[in-house]
Motif scaffolding. Structure first.
Motif, PDB file in Angstrom:
ATOM      1  N   GLY A 181       9.111  15.895   3.769  1.00  0.00           N
ATOM      2  CA  GLY A 181       7.866  15.150   3.679  1.00  0.00           C
ATOM      3  C   GLY A 181       8.019  13.741   4.224  1.00  0.00           C
ATOM      4  O   GLY A 181       9.123  13.275   4.501  1.00  0.00           O
ATOM      5  N   PHE A 182       6.886  13.049   4.361  1.00  0.00           N
ATOM      6  CA  PHE A 182       6.956  11.697   4.929  1.00  0.00           C
ATOM      7  C   PHE A 182       7.210  10.655   3.848  1.00  0.00           C
ATOM      8  O   PHE A 182       7.111  10.926   2.650  1.00  0.00           O
ATOM      9  N   VAL A 183       7.572   9.453   4.297  1.00  0.00           N
ATOM     10  CA  VAL A 183       7.786   8.314   3.417  1.00  0.00           C
ATOM     11  C   VAL A 183       6.644   7.336   3.652  1.00  0.00           C
ATOM     12  O   VAL A 183       6.358   6.963   4.789  1.00  0.00           O
ATOM     13  N   SER A 184       5.983   6.936   2.603  1.00  0.00           N
ATOM     14  CA  SER A 184       4.839   6.038   2.734  1.00  0.00           C
ATOM     15  C   SER A 184       5.282   4.655   3.190  1.00  0.00           C
ATOM     16  O   SER A 184       6.283   4.114   2.707  1.00  0.00           O
ATOM     17  N   GLY A 185       4.534   4.089   4.137  1.00  0.00           N
ATOM     18  CA  GLY A 185       4.825   2.753   4.639  1.00  0.00           C
ATOM     19  C   GLY A 185       3.570   1.891   4.607  1.00  0.00           C
ATOM     20  O   GLY A 185       2.457   2.378   4.381  1.00  0.00           O
ATOM     21  N   GLU A 186       3.745   0.601   4.840  1.00  0.00           N
ATOM     22  CA  GLU A 186       2.620  -0.327   4.873  1.00  0.00           C
ATOM     23  C   GLU A 186       2.898  -1.410   5.902  1.00  0.00           C
ATOM     24  O   GLU A 186       4.044  -1.613   6.329  1.00  0.00           O
ATOM     25  N   GLY A 187       1.841  -2.119   6.306  1.00  0.00           N
ATOM     26  CA  GLY A 187       2.022  -3.200   7.253  1.00  0.00           C
ATOM     27  C   GLY A 187       0.903  -3.265   8.262  1.00  0.00           C
ATOM     28  O   GLY A 187      -0.199  -2.730   8.043  1.00  0.00           O
ATOM     29  N   SER A 188       1.200  -3.909   9.394  1.00  0.00           N
ATOM     30  CA  SER A 188       0.160  -4.148  10.387  1.00  0.00           C
ATOM     31  C   SER A 188       0.771  -4.413  11.751  1.00  0.00           C
ATOM     32  O   SER A 188       1.880  -4.948  11.861  1.00  0.00           O
TER      33      SER A 188
ATOM     34  N   LEU B 167      -7.624   0.238  -0.612  1.00  0.00           N
ATOM     35  CA  LEU B 167      -7.298   1.141  -1.723  1.00  0.00           C
ATOM     36  C   LEU B 167      -6.773   0.381  -2.936  1.00  0.00           C
ATOM     37  O   LEU B 167      -7.045   0.755  -4.079  1.00  0.00           O
ATOM     38  N   ARG B 168      -6.016  -0.697  -2.712  1.00  0.00           N
ATOM     39  CA  ARG B 168      -5.536  -1.494  -3.833  1.00  0.00           C
ATOM     40  C   ARG B 168      -6.706  -2.058  -4.632  1.00  0.00           C
ATOM     41  O   ARG B 168      -6.740  -2.000  -5.869  1.00  0.00           O
ATOM     42  N   THR B 169      -7.669  -2.599  -3.914  1.00  0.00           N
ATOM     43  CA  THR B 169      -8.852  -3.164  -4.559  1.00  0.00           C
ATOM     44  C   THR B 169      -9.629  -2.103  -5.329  1.00  0.00           C
ATOM     45  O   THR B 169     -10.010  -2.307  -6.488  1.00  0.00           O
ATOM     46  N   PHE B 170      -9.871  -0.972  -4.695  1.00  0.00           N
ATOM     47  CA  PHE B 170     -10.623   0.102  -5.342  1.00  0.00           C
ATOM     48  C   PHE B 170      -9.920   0.571  -6.610  1.00  0.00           C
ATOM     49  O   PHE B 170     -10.541   0.730  -7.667  1.00  0.00           O
ATOM     50  N   THR B 171      -8.616   0.774  -6.506  1.00  0.00           N
ATOM     51  CA  THR B 171      -7.842   1.234  -7.661  1.00  0.00           C
ATOM     52  C   THR B 171      -7.928   0.234  -8.806  1.00  0.00           C
ATOM     53  O   THR B 171      -8.197   0.607  -9.965  1.00  0.00           O
ATOM     54  N   ASP B 172      -7.704  -1.028  -8.513  1.00  0.00           N
ATOM     55  CA  ASP B 172      -7.709  -2.054  -9.558  1.00  0.00           C
ATOM     56  C   ASP B 172      -9.069  -2.157 -10.245  1.00  0.00           C
ATOM     57  O   ASP B 172      -9.149  -2.261 -11.485  1.00  0.00           O
ATOM     58  N   GLU B 173     -10.137  -2.135  -9.474  1.00  0.00           N
ATOM     59  CA  GLU B 173     -11.472  -2.292 -10.054  1.00  0.00           C
ATOM     60  C   GLU B 173     -11.847  -1.109 -10.952  1.00  0.00           C
ATOM     61  O   GLU B 173     -12.421  -1.286 -12.031  1.00  0.00           O
TER      62      GLU B 173
ATOM     63  N   ALA C  76      -2.583   4.964  -6.797  1.00  0.00           N
ATOM     64  CA  ALA C  76      -3.482   5.964  -6.217  1.00  0.00           C
ATOM     65  C   ALA C  76      -2.927   6.547  -4.925  1.00  0.00           C
ATOM     66  O   ALA C  76      -3.014   7.764  -4.696  1.00  0.00           O
ATOM     67  N   GLY C  77      -2.362   5.692  -4.092  1.00  0.00           N
ATOM     68  CA  GLY C  77      -1.827   6.164  -2.819  1.00  0.00           C
ATOM     69  C   GLY C  77      -0.643   7.101  -2.996  1.00  0.00           C
ATOM     70  O   GLY C  77      -0.615   8.210  -2.439  1.00  0.00           O
ATOM     71  N   ILE C  78       0.340   6.682  -3.775  1.00  0.00           N
ATOM     72  CA  ILE C  78       1.522   7.515  -3.985  1.00  0.00           C
ATOM     73  C   ILE C  78       1.155   8.753  -4.799  1.00  0.00           C
ATOM     74  O   ILE C  78       1.571   9.882  -4.485  1.00  0.00           O
ATOM     75  N   GLY C  79       0.365   8.572  -5.850  1.00  0.00           N
ATOM     76  CA  GLY C  79      -0.026   9.708  -6.673  1.00  0.00           C
ATOM     77  C   GLY C  79      -0.842  10.731  -5.904  1.00  0.00           C
ATOM     78  O   GLY C  79      -0.648  11.942  -6.055  1.00  0.00           O
ATOM     79  N   GLY C  80      -1.749  10.255  -5.065  1.00  0.00           N
ATOM     80  CA  GLY C  80      -2.576  11.161  -4.283  1.00  0.00           C
ATOM     81  C   GLY C  80      -1.775  11.976  -3.288  1.00  0.00           C
ATOM     82  O   GLY C  80      -1.956  13.200  -3.173  1.00  0.00           O
ATOM     83  N   PHE C  81      -0.883  11.326  -2.570  1.00  0.00           N
ATOM     84  CA  PHE C  81      -0.052  12.049  -1.601  1.00  0.00           C
ATOM     85  C   PHE C  81       0.955  12.960  -2.306  1.00  0.00           C
ATOM     86  O   PHE C  81       1.300  14.024  -1.796  1.00  0.00           O
ATOM     87  N   ASN C  82       1.425  12.540  -3.481  1.00  0.00           N
ATOM     88  CA  ASN C  82       2.295  13.429  -4.268  1.00  0.00           C
ATOM     89  C   ASN C  82       1.560  14.703  -4.658  1.00  0.00           C
ATOM     90  O   ASN C  82       2.127  15.811  -4.621  1.00  0.00           O
ATOM     91  N   ALA C  83       0.304  14.566  -5.043  1.00  0.00           N
ATOM     92  CA  ALA C  83      -0.481  15.732  -5.446  1.00  0.00           C
ATOM     93  C   ALA C  83      -0.650  16.722  -4.299  1.00  0.00           C
ATOM     94  O   ALA C  83      -0.799  17.932  -4.526  1.00  0.00           O
ATOM     95  N   MET C  84      -0.597  16.201  -3.064  1.00  0.00           N
ATOM     96  CA  MET C  84      -0.706  17.054  -1.878  1.00  0.00           C
ATOM     97  C   MET C  84       0.646  17.631  -1.461  1.00  0.00           C
ATOM     98  O   MET C  84       0.713  18.413  -0.510  1.00  0.00           O
ATOM     99  N   HIS C  85       1.703  17.201  -2.133  1.00  0.00           N
ATOM    100  CA  HIS C  85       3.076  17.582  -1.762  1.00  0.00           C
ATOM    101  C   HIS C  85       3.398  17.127  -0.334  1.00  0.00           C
ATOM    102  O   HIS C  85       4.104  17.805   0.406  1.00  0.00           O
ATOM    103  N   ALA C  86       2.867  15.945   0.034  1.00  0.00           N
ATOM    104  CA  ALA C  86       3.059  15.431   1.392  1.00  0.00           C
ATOM    105  C   ALA C  86       4.267  14.507   1.506  1.00  0.00           C
ATOM    106  O   ALA C  86       4.825  14.345   2.598  1.00  0.00           O
ATOM    107  N   LEU C  87       4.677  13.892   0.394  1.00  0.00           N
ATOM    108  CA  LEU C  87       5.738  12.885   0.432  1.00  0.00           C
ATOM    109  C   LEU C  87       7.110  13.474   0.146  1.00  0.00           C
ATOM    110  O   LEU C  87       7.258  14.416  -0.639  1.00  0.00           O
ATOM    111  N   SER C  88       8.119  12.867   0.756  1.00  0.00           N
ATOM    112  CA  SER C  88       9.497  13.176   0.397  1.00  0.00           C
ATOM    113  C   SER C  88       9.730  12.779  -1.055  1.00  0.00           C
ATOM    114  O   SER C  88       9.192  11.776  -1.537  1.00  0.00           O
TER     115      SER C  88
END
Length: 417
Positions: free
Chosen positions: A230-237, A112-118, A199-211
């Motif tokens: 709502g949930f808190v967005s995380g990242e990792g592996s 998503l980072r790549t897609f957003t930047d391009e 895009a990730g934060i904005g998209g989930f905000n638009a859904m009212h999914a995030l705290s």
């Protein structure tokens, strides 16, 4: 056919709580929150201005600058956790049959980072198409297992599971199935996600999914609390080395735990909301217990999906009570998302690692940030609120549920020879 036993021989983790399995586990059992104001971009105009970011990670520690530019952060994360897991499992690929070692990986969104930047860069131009030649391969969800296989020369089964937030649990179940059917000796499985961007934060905000608890990020993820928003967005592996028992024993590998069952289902209900009665969740858990040839009373711990959403937490708690009956009140239950946030497609991987280490160490990580009981949730259940608990854990069940109604459950138990 006689199915092979499947064991865990290596772990790797890159999480908001730390960049190794040890740091991640210590953060969990000490009830540490990984939430903080967003640093990846200027979030001052967003409804949600915080997340659970990976901290102090430098991709150049694992690859040179030229290679780092060719891959999205979700692939960088995948390689970092895999390197740790391979080392932990003491895998010497020169002495193993690379044709029988595979990679089955999960990610819900991919690059998503790549897609957003391009797209942003193109929109700022004069309309002349100027795209990075690595744009497409950088964003592909399946590219992570491809890079892992090339890094180690592994020619076994290689693909990605994509089922939103259930992705890496689905990947783990697939890996488990391939090994026990004798189609591979070892499979590197797990998942990675890197969606903390505009895009990730904005998209989930638009859904009212995030705290939107911007005034207190560390307590924003409140699974099963009355005031969750709502949930808190995380990242990792998270990376897990699965291996047939006979192969592990033959090479003298250490064994963390045994994988014994997996279950998958669909809610067939709504694109984002879980079934209010938890029908799909119950079906996935039922199938996993049946697959493991166990009874519900054999389960001691459930690492729940528990995202801290108003509807989802209620339906999952209801599903557990309906399915486990009186034994539900003897279980320990916890949502480690209260600490890590929601890693989307990578959630199942790091939560399976938490379940594996719970079984290994007989310590149940807590559900932090509990302040007020929710009258719509059966609070006779032991949600392991706010503090880790020591107890014998013979077997643990890990749930992940994804947008689209995807449900996946995996069961791990103590290894007994």
């Amino acid at each position: 056919m006689e199915l092979k036993r499947v064991v865990v021989t290596g772990l790797g983790a890159l999480t908001p709580l730390g960049n190794s399995v040890t740091d991640y586990w210590n953060g969990l059992i000490n009830g540490v929150s990984g939430a903080a104001p967003i640093t990846h971009f200027d979030a001052s105009k967003f409804k949600t201005q915080f997340a659970c970011e990976v901290k102090g990670f430098d991709p150049h520690d694992i690859m040179d600058r030229k290679e780092a530019r060719k891959v999205d952060p979700f692939v960088q994360f995948a390689i970092a956790s895999t390197d740790e897991a391979v080392k932990d499992a003491d895998l010497d690929f020169d002495k193993l049959d690379r044709n029988r070692i595979g990679v089955i990986w999960g990610s819900g969104i991919g690059g998503l980072r790549t897609f957003t930047d391009e797209v942003v860069n193109f929109s700022k131009g004069d309309g002349t198409p100027r795209f990075n030649p690595f744009f497409i391969p950088k964003m592909l969800v399946d590219i992570a297992p491809g890079h892992i296989s090339m890094r180690y020369g592994l020619r076994g089964p290689n693909f990605s599971a994509v089922s939103a937030c259930a992705s890496s649990t689905n990947a783990m179940i697939d890996a488990f199935t391939y090994i026990r059917m004798g189609r591979a000796d070892i499979i590197i499985t797990g998942g990675s996600e890197a969606t903390i961007n505009e895009a990730g934060i904005g998209g989930f905000n638009a859904m009212h999914a995030l705290s939107t608890r911007n005034d207190d990020p560390k307590t924003a993820s409140r699974p099963f609390d009355k005031d969750r928003d709502g949930f808190v967005s995380g990242e990792g592996s998270g990376a897990i080395i699965l291996e047939s028992l006979e192969h592990a024993l033959a090479r003298g590998a250490k064994i963390y735990a045994e994988i014994v069952g997996g279950g998958m289902s669909a809610d067939a209900h709504h694109i984002t909301a879980s079934h209010p009665e938890g029908l799909g969740a119950k079906l996935a858990m039922t199938m996993a217990v049946k697959d493991a040839e166990m009874d519900f009373s054999d389960i001691d711990y459930i690492n729940v999906h528990g995202t801290s959403t108003p509807v989802g937490d209620i339906s999952e708690a209801k599903a557990i009570v309906d399915l486990f009956g009186e034994h539900a009140y003897k279980l320990n239950i916890s949502s480690t998302k209260s600490m890590t946030g929601h890693l989307l497609g990578a959630a199942g991987a790091i939560e399976a690692i938490a379940a594996i280490l719970t079984v290994k160490n007989d310590i149940v990580p807590p559900t932090i940030n509990h302040f007020t009981d929710d009258p719509e949730i059966d609070n006779r259940l032991n949600f392991t609120f706010n503090k880790a608990q020591k107890r014998e854990v013979r077997a643990a069940l890990s749930n992940t549920f994804g947008f689209g109604g995807h449900n996946a459950t995996v069961i791990v138990k103590k290894y007994l020879d």
